[in-house]
Design an enzyme around this catalytic site. Structure first.
Site: not given
Length: 200
Positions: A60, A76-78
């Site tokens: 990203k 960011a990622d989750q």
């Protein structure tokens, strides 16, 4: 010397609000990333959820960095993992209901990662995780919960917002609150202060 521009490579209202409430302004620029493809590759290769979250966060940021020369770009990622299974944001209310029934009475992990890139160079990253145990709520409670929160269940990977009514779903939470919301915020703020964003 002026502070560097900060860009959040995300469309997440929650992540943007976390930075804003911490006194850090960021430009929002949502990247086009095929998350399903990256997750499918991760599953096929047997990599852990942490590695997929990190890969997506960097992807990203790298997609956006070209549009913002000299800026610090945060990707960011989750990931949500329960009993070896990865869960995605639900597509609709029925999917959210099915997902919450799957998680009911179990402990799951939320893995959050942030990556900072400038001009294509990865400068920093942090991966953190939290463990959350849902209580064994009734289906009537669940339907009432879904009625009350509406489309908000579609905006998070777990179909809940712990900072709101979603807290009622849980009996135990272990881990950093900001990590649960989707961003390892305190380490990120520390990095940004060193690089002129925020006060030392």
């Amino acid at each position: 010397m002026s502070a560097p521009v900060l860009v959040l490579a995300s469309g997440s209202r929650t992540r943007a609000a976390m930075l804003e409430q911490a006194g850090v302004g960021a430009i929002l620029d949502k990247p086009l990333v095929d998350e399903d493809e990256v997750k499918a590759a991760g599953r096929a290769e047997g990599v852990p959820a942490e590695a997929v979250a990190e890969a997506l966060a960097e992807l990203k940021a790298q997609r956006i960095t070209r549009r913002h020369p000299g800026a610090l770009v945060v990707g960011a990622d989750q990931m949500l993992e329960c009993e070896g299974r990865w869960f995605d944001k639900p597509a609709d209310r029925a999917a959210a209901r099915a997902q919450l029934l799957d998680l009911r009475g179990k402990t799951h992990r939320l893995v959050s990662c942030a990556v900072v890139v400038r001009d294509g160079e990865r400068m920093w990253h942090k991966v953190d995780s939290a463990r959350l145990t849902m209580r064994n709520f009734s289906e009537s409670f669940l339907d009432d919960y879904l009625d009350r929160v509406g489309d908000d269940v579609l905006h998070s990977v777990g179909a809940y917002q712990l900072e709101g009514l979603g807290a009622q779903l849980f009996q135990r939470v272990e881990g950093d609150f900001f990590t649960i919301l989707g961003l390892p915020l305190l380490p990120l703020l520390g990095f940004l202060r060193v690089h002129g964003v925020g006060r030392e």
